[in-house]
Design an enzyme around this catalytic site. Structure first.
Site, PDB file in Angstrom:
ATOM      1  N   SER A  67       0.982  -1.187   0.348  1.00  0.00           N
ATOM      2  CA  SER A  67       0.456  -0.115   0.164  1.00  0.00           C
ATOM      3  C   SER A  67       1.118   1.513  -0.179  1.00  0.00           C
ATOM      4  CB  SER A  67      -0.852  -0.042   1.011  1.00  0.00           C
ATOM      5  OG  SER A  67      -1.957  -1.355   1.349  1.00  0.00           O
ATOM      6  N   THR A  68       1.804   0.942   0.526  1.00  0.00           N
ATOM      7  CA  THR A  68       2.795   3.079   1.040  1.00  0.00           C
ATOM      8  C   THR A  68       4.345   2.587   0.320  1.00  0.00           C
ATOM      9  OG1 THR A  68       3.948   2.475   2.704  1.00  0.00           O
ATOM     10  CG2 THR A  68       1.532   3.337   2.880  1.00  0.00           C
TER      11      THR A  68
END
Length: 187
Positions: free
Chosen positions: A9-10
């Site tokens: 996600s990041t």
């Protein structure tokens, strides 16, 4: 051909992406698509993987949550794959691997996808309830707005003769935030 897709996600989750890539390579995947993007954002590499796969291929992911954001999303991806004659294999599905080549595999993936979405929605509901209780108890105020933290700097720059637009640009806040800070109504 085994085609793999990995996602975190990041950009800070480098180790997680590397672990997924390692596990996927260990299964014999010859083509890897990976990206660092939230599941709710546009997933260009997933779209590329879905476009790349051909009849007889298998798309391999480490976990269900790396692939789909909801049951509807999962079912859409599975429909796309099935329409192309491509199977889906999930390496870690409750401690075992599962694929959609069999009717029971499709059933399990669909059921667990629905359960995962249900759990996520319950978690968000509990989180909202906890925030509301904390607000009612006066223990939760949320984050301090950026402009409020910069109010002193706004006044200094204004005293130095700068206009609202220049102050906003220098401090990376909006002009309306500058005006609120100057009027003392920063919230």
């Amino acid at each position: 051909m085994l085609v793999s897709y990995a996602r975190v996600s990041t950009v800070d989750q480098v180790a997680g992406l590397e672990a997924q890539e390692r596990d996927l390579a260990a299964t014999g995947c010859t083509k890897l698509f990976s990206e660092r993007v939230s599941s709710v954002a546009q997933r260009d590499q997933l779209a590329a993987a879905l476009d790349f796969v051909r009849e007889g291929d298998t798309l391999v992911v480490t976990r269900l949550d790396r692939l789909a954001r909801s049951t509807a999303d999962l079912l859409s991806i599975i429909a796309t794959l099935e329409g192309k004659g491509v199977a889906l294999r999930i390496l870690d599905f409750g401690g075992q691997a599962v694929d959609t080549q069999s009717p029971s595999g499709r059933l399990i993936v669909t059921m667990f996808g629905a359960v995962a979405q249900f759990e996520r929605e319950l978690l968000l509901q509990r989180q909202r309830e906890g925030i509301e209780k904390a607000k009612a108890d006066g223990k939760y105020r949320g984050r301090v707005p950026t402009a409020q933290r910069k109010a002193a700097q706004v006044h200094e720059l204004r005293a130095g003769g700068l206009g609202a637009s220049e102050i906003a640009t220098r401090l990376a806040i909006s002009r309306s935030s500058v005006y609120r800070a100057l009027s003392g109504a920063v919230a």
